[in-house]
Design an enzyme around this catalytic site. Structure first.
Site, PDB file in Angstrom:
ATOM      1  N   GLU A 130       2.116  -0.742   9.643  1.00  0.00           N
ATOM      2  CA  GLU A 130       0.462  -0.859   9.605  1.00  0.00           C
ATOM      3  C   GLU A 130      -0.177   0.286  10.169  1.00  0.00           C
ATOM      4  O   GLU A 130      -1.209  -0.172  10.892  1.00  0.00           O
ATOM      5  CB  GLU A 130       0.211  -2.349  10.270  1.00  0.00           C
ATOM      6  CG  GLU A 130       0.814  -3.446   9.284  1.00  0.00           C
ATOM      7  CD  GLU A 130       0.131  -4.720   9.574  1.00  0.00           C
ATOM      8  OE1 GLU A 130      -1.047  -4.729   9.659  1.00  0.00           O
ATOM      9  OE2 GLU A 130       0.900  -5.676   9.200  1.00  0.00           O
ATOM     10  N   ILE A 167      17.967  -2.585  32.931  1.00  0.00           N
ATOM     11  CA  ILE A 167      18.121  -3.639  33.881  1.00  0.00           C
ATOM     12  C   ILE A 167      19.429  -4.379  33.660  1.00  0.00           C
ATOM     13  O   ILE A 167      20.170  -4.622  34.557  1.00  0.00           O
ATOM     14  CB  ILE A 167      16.969  -4.583  33.977  1.00  0.00           C
ATOM     15  CG1 ILE A 167      15.546  -3.920  34.667  1.00  0.00           C
ATOM     16  CG2 ILE A 167      17.482  -5.805  34.759  1.00  0.00           C
ATOM     17  CD1 ILE A 167      14.543  -4.747  34.544  1.00  0.00           C
ATOM     18  N   ALA A 175       2.718   8.246  -0.277  1.00  0.00           N
ATOM     19  CA  ALA A 175       1.700   7.932   0.333  1.00  0.00           C
ATOM     20  C   ALA A 175       1.759   6.943   1.555  1.00  0.00           C
ATOM     21  O   ALA A 175       2.058   5.796   1.398  1.00  0.00           O
ATOM     22  CB  ALA A 175       0.766   7.348  -0.705  1.00  0.00           C
ATOM     23  N   GLU A 225       0.006   7.371  15.903  1.00  0.00           N
ATOM     24  CA  GLU A 225      -0.764   8.734  15.870  1.00  0.00           C
ATOM     25  C   GLU A 225      -1.796   8.176  15.040  1.00  0.00           C
ATOM     26  O   GLU A 225      -3.073   8.720  15.232  1.00  0.00           O
ATOM     27  CB  GLU A 225       0.078   9.866  15.115  1.00  0.00           C
ATOM     28  CG  GLU A 225       1.325  10.481  16.019  1.00  0.00           C
ATOM     29  CD  GLU A 225       2.435   9.308  16.161  1.00  0.00           C
ATOM     30  OE1 GLU A 225       2.580   8.653  15.390  1.00  0.00           O
ATOM     31  OE2 GLU A 225       2.993   9.797  17.029  1.00  0.00           O
ATOM     32  N   LEU A 261       0.620  -1.112   0.094  1.00  0.00           N
ATOM     33  CA  LEU A 261      -0.197  -0.061   0.082  1.00  0.00           C
ATOM     34  C   LEU A 261       0.819   1.316   0.020  1.00  0.00           C
ATOM     35  O   LEU A 261       0.555   2.120  -0.741  1.00  0.00           O
ATOM     36  CB  LEU A 261      -0.755  -0.255   1.321  1.00  0.00           C
ATOM     37  CG  LEU A 261      -1.966   1.037   1.321  1.00  0.00           C
ATOM     38  CD1 LEU A 261      -2.804   1.171   0.213  1.00  0.00           C
ATOM     39  CD2 LEU A 261      -2.642   0.875   2.737  1.00  0.00           C
TER      40      LEU A 261
HETATM   41  C1  LIG Z   1      10.212  -2.340   8.519  1.00  0.00           C
HETATM   42  C2  LIG Z   1       9.034  -1.878   7.858  1.00  0.00           C
HETATM   43  C3  LIG Z   1       8.058  -2.737   7.067  1.00  0.00           C
HETATM   44  C4  LIG Z   1       7.066  -2.033   6.414  1.00  0.00           C
HETATM   45  N1  LIG Z   1       6.237  -3.088   5.691  1.00  0.00           N
HETATM   46  C5  LIG Z   1       5.246  -2.490   4.889  1.00  0.00           C
HETATM   47  C6  LIG Z   1       4.444  -3.532   3.908  1.00  0.00           C
HETATM   48  O1  LIG Z   1       4.596  -4.625   3.852  1.00  0.00           O
HETATM   49  N2  LIG Z   1       3.441  -2.934   3.040  1.00  0.00           N
HETATM   50  C7  LIG Z   1       3.036  -1.490   3.328  1.00  0.00           C
HETATM   51  O2  LIG Z   1       2.260  -1.153   2.623  1.00  0.00           O
HETATM   52  N3  LIG Z   1       3.822  -0.794   4.042  1.00  0.00           N
HETATM   53  C8  LIG Z   1       4.691  -1.054   4.727  1.00  0.00           C
HETATM   54  N4  LIG Z   1       5.809  -0.387   5.540  1.00  0.00           N
HETATM   55  C9  LIG Z   1       5.176   1.061   5.680  1.00  0.00           C
HETATM   56  C10 LIG Z   1       4.563   1.545   6.799  1.00  0.00           C
HETATM   57  O3  LIG Z   1       3.028   1.068   7.004  1.00  0.00           O
HETATM   58  C11 LIG Z   1       4.321   3.055   6.971  1.00  0.00           C
HETATM   59  O4  LIG Z   1       5.890   3.348   7.077  1.00  0.00           O
HETATM   60  C12 LIG Z   1       3.716   3.714   7.914  1.00  0.00           C
HETATM   61  O5  LIG Z   1       2.453   3.712   7.685  1.00  0.00           O
HETATM   62  C13 LIG Z   1       4.059   5.296   8.023  1.00  0.00           C
HETATM   63  O6  LIG Z   1       3.913   5.976   6.862  1.00  0.00           O
HETATM   64  P1  LIG Z   1       5.149   6.794   6.458  1.00  0.00           P
HETATM   65  O7  LIG Z   1       6.293   6.072   6.842  1.00  0.00           O
HETATM   66  O8  LIG Z   1       5.384   7.435   5.106  1.00  0.00           O
HETATM   67  O9  LIG Z   1       5.431   7.961   7.681  1.00  0.00           O
HETATM   68  P2  LIG Z   1       4.564   9.438   7.475  1.00  0.00           P
HETATM   69  O10 LIG Z   1       3.157   9.065   7.033  1.00  0.00           O
HETATM   70  O11 LIG Z   1       5.219  10.389   6.408  1.00  0.00           O
HETATM   71  O12 LIG Z   1       4.533   9.856   8.981  1.00  0.00           O
HETATM   72  C14 LIG Z   1       5.484  10.752   9.692  1.00  0.00           C
HETATM   73  C15 LIG Z   1       5.029  11.222  10.849  1.00  0.00           C
HETATM   74  O13 LIG Z   1       3.781  11.867  10.786  1.00  0.00           O
HETATM   75  C16 LIG Z   1       2.601  11.607  11.682  1.00  0.00           C
HETATM   76  N5  LIG Z   1       1.521  11.692  10.969  1.00  0.00           N
HETATM   77  C17 LIG Z   1       1.091  11.406   9.704  1.00  0.00           C
HETATM   78  N6  LIG Z   1       0.027  11.989   9.235  1.00  0.00           N
HETATM   79  C18 LIG Z   1      -0.653  12.442  10.647  1.00  0.00           C
HETATM   80  C19 LIG Z   1      -2.038  12.703  11.050  1.00  0.00           C
HETATM   81  N7  LIG Z   1      -2.974  12.944  10.133  1.00  0.00           N
HETATM   82  N8  LIG Z   1      -2.341  13.276  12.241  1.00  0.00           N
HETATM   83  C20 LIG Z   1      -1.022  13.056  13.165  1.00  0.00           C
HETATM   84  N9  LIG Z   1       0.314  12.579  12.900  1.00  0.00           N
HETATM   85  C21 LIG Z   1       0.405  12.261  11.701  1.00  0.00           C
HETATM   86  C22 LIG Z   1       3.196  10.095  11.643  1.00  0.00           C
HETATM   87  O14 LIG Z   1       2.348   9.401  12.915  1.00  0.00           O
HETATM   88  C23 LIG Z   1       4.616   9.938  11.746  1.00  0.00           C
HETATM   89  O15 LIG Z   1       4.953  10.216  13.179  1.00  0.00           O
HETATM   90  C24 LIG Z   1       6.667  -0.745   6.339  1.00  0.00           C
HETATM   91  C25 LIG Z   1       7.340   0.150   7.140  1.00  0.00           C
HETATM   92  C26 LIG Z   1       8.542  -0.356   7.757  1.00  0.00           C
HETATM   93  C27 LIG Z   1       9.367   0.534   8.404  1.00  0.00           C
END
Ligand SMILES: Cc1cc2nc3c(=O)[nH]c(=O)nc-3n(C[C@H](O)[C@H](O)[C@H](O)COP(=O)(O)OP(=O)(O)OC[C@H]3O[C@@H](n4cnc5c(N)ncnc54)[C@H](O)[C@@H]3O)c2cc1C
Length: 392
Positions: free
Chosen positions: A376, A350, A143, A380, A138
């Site tokens: 996932e 610890i 995004a 937040e 996703l």
């Molecule tokens: C090791 C790993 C494995 C993963 N595996 C998968 C996978 O298999 N498939 C897949 O699709 N994705 C995967 N992901 C992606 C993961 O789901 C995303 O990293 C996550 O959803 C956050 O998106 P972002 O990293 O773009 O952070 P951003 O969306 O850029 O967020 C940055 C910060 O802003 C905050 N924020 C953003 N919007 C808001 C809001 N409206 N209100 C308050 N705070 C907000 C967030 O909480 C965060 O603190 C993986 C990520 C990692 C690190």
């Protein structure tokens, strides 16, 4: 259905008691983890090596298809059982737990829940046996939390769909046989214009891009998938056109239970290590577990872990009953992941300076656990989901 592992290890079936059956499976799994995972944890972590052979074994034993019916090669266990299995594996290696969870409750479960009979028959037997692994995409560079912001497109061309775009941070991307990927099919319809597709990863036009070099969960494979005029047959559409995003949210409701279970497993692994260490390590002439500060840490960790497990079991039981609301899995994931970060921090504290060293398992739990408050849906975003439900 009785898990293949139980047959293989000749565990007597105790159909009178579901929990006795679960305990027997967990006992066997524990022995398996001790023999086949624990000795290799640091080697896989340091080399960022995905243990493909281990996953073949997990498939043979029935652990890659726990929640799917027998007719597709699954073990037909409950979501409660699945959560307990993810916890157990993650208490030894969170990276294995993460890859197993992405394979099971994201990729495979999206095909099981929204696939046609032909799609289920083609893919699930391969996925439950471990012949293939599944990925689920996703997230894109622009995004993340805002997953409606999907840029990848799928354009219908005769009897095919043509996909262009990229998905990043995809678990299992370079080791999977198949991925479920979301793409925009009608931009004018917003979230109802995103569809899901099943893409076999040897299809021309899709390739693995950057392999991430990560803080933790290093043995779990995380890569970008790039699509450049990737042409797939029309029947690879998964679910109705435009339902991909909404269906993804339902899949994430289940997936978040597995992240909660993974968090509990990592927290428990760290707690057990800290408990044992506190009895052995002596300072000021006595074991450090005699100090009130250490006792309070241990008491708080144990209480947090139990509370997180109860929330997770509540969500899993609701899923088993077909009554899962987004709020229940969001609460479980939020609470379990946050307490797990705190618990691994305390467990390291610890251990004192020894916890900072790679000779002790707590160092890896401390690094791995941070993924749980992010993957996932971040903490937040879980709060937004919970608040939306409260205010509706
Ligand atoms: C090791 C790993 C494995 C993963 N595996 C998968 C996978 O298999 N498939 C897949 O699709 N994705 C995967 N992901 C992606 C993961 O789901 C995303 O990293 C996550 O959803 C956050 O998106 P972002 O990293 O773009 O952070 P951003 O969306 O850029 O967020 C940055 C910060 O802003 C905050 N924020 C953003 N919007 C808001 C809001 N409206 N209100 C308050 N705070 C907000 C967030 O909480 C965060 O603190 C993986 C990520 C990692 C690190």
């Amino acid at each position: 259905m009785w898990l293949r592992v139980a047959i293989r290890f000749r565990i007597p079936r105790m159909s009178s008691s579901v929990s006795a059956e679960r305990n027997a499976i967990l006992e066997t799994l524990r022995a398996f983890c001790d023999a086949e995972i624990r000795p290799h944890v640091m080697e896989w972590d340091e080399t960022q090596q995905f243990p493909r052979e281990l996953f073949r074994r997990l498939g043979e034993l029935g652990f890659l298809g726990t929640i799917f019916p027998e007719e597709y090669g699954g073990a037909d266990l409950s979501y409660l059982d699945y959560a307990a299995i993810v916890e157990e594996i993650s208490s030894v290696d969170g990276a294995v737990g993460l890859s197993l969870a992405a394979h099971t409750s994201l990729g495979s479960n999206h095909i099981f829940t929204f696939g046609t009979e032909a799609q289920k028959r083609r893919y699930l037997p391969k996925l439950t046996s471990g012949e293939w692994l599944a990925a689920w995409g996703l997230t894109e560079p622009e995004a993340g939390s805002d997953s409606w912001g999907t840029k990848t497109t799928a354009v219908r061309d005769g009897e095919t769909w043509v996909l262009n775009g990229s998905k990043n941070f995809i678990t299992n991307a370079s080791v999977a046989g198949v991925a479920v990927l979301m793409a925009v099919t009608d931009r004018s319809k917003g979230r109802h214009g995103i569809s899901a597709f099943i893409v076999e990863l040897d299809t021309p036009g899709i390739r693995v891009g950057k392999k991430e070099n990560k803080l933790g969960m290093r043995a779990s494979d995380t890569c970008t998938l790039v699509m450049e005029d990737c042409r797939i047959p029309a029947q690879q559409l998964l679910g109705a056109p435009g339902d991909g995003f909404v269906n993804s949210m339902a899949i994430l409701d289940g997936g978040r239970i597995s992240i909660a279970a993974m968090s509990i497993g990592i927290a428990r692994g760290a707690f057990e290590a800290a408990l044992a260490y506190s009895k052995e390590r002596r300072q000021f002439g006595k074991p450090i577990c005699e100090f009130e500060a250490i006792r309070f840490y241990l008491a708080e960790m144990a209480t947090d872990i139990d509370a997180a497990r109860l929330l997770t079991q509540r969500a899993a039981a609701a899923k088993d009953a077909g009554e899962l609301e987004s709020r229940l899995s969001a609460q479980a994931k939020l609470f379990a992941s946050e307490i797990a970060v705190r618990a691994t921090d305390r467990a390291l504290q610890i251990h004192g300076g020894y916890g900072f060293m790679k000779d002790f398992p707590v160092e890896k739990f401390y690094r791995d656990v941070k993924l749980c408050t992010i993957g996932e849906g971040t903490s937040e975003i879980q709060k937004l989901v919970i608040a939306k439900s409260l205010l509706e």
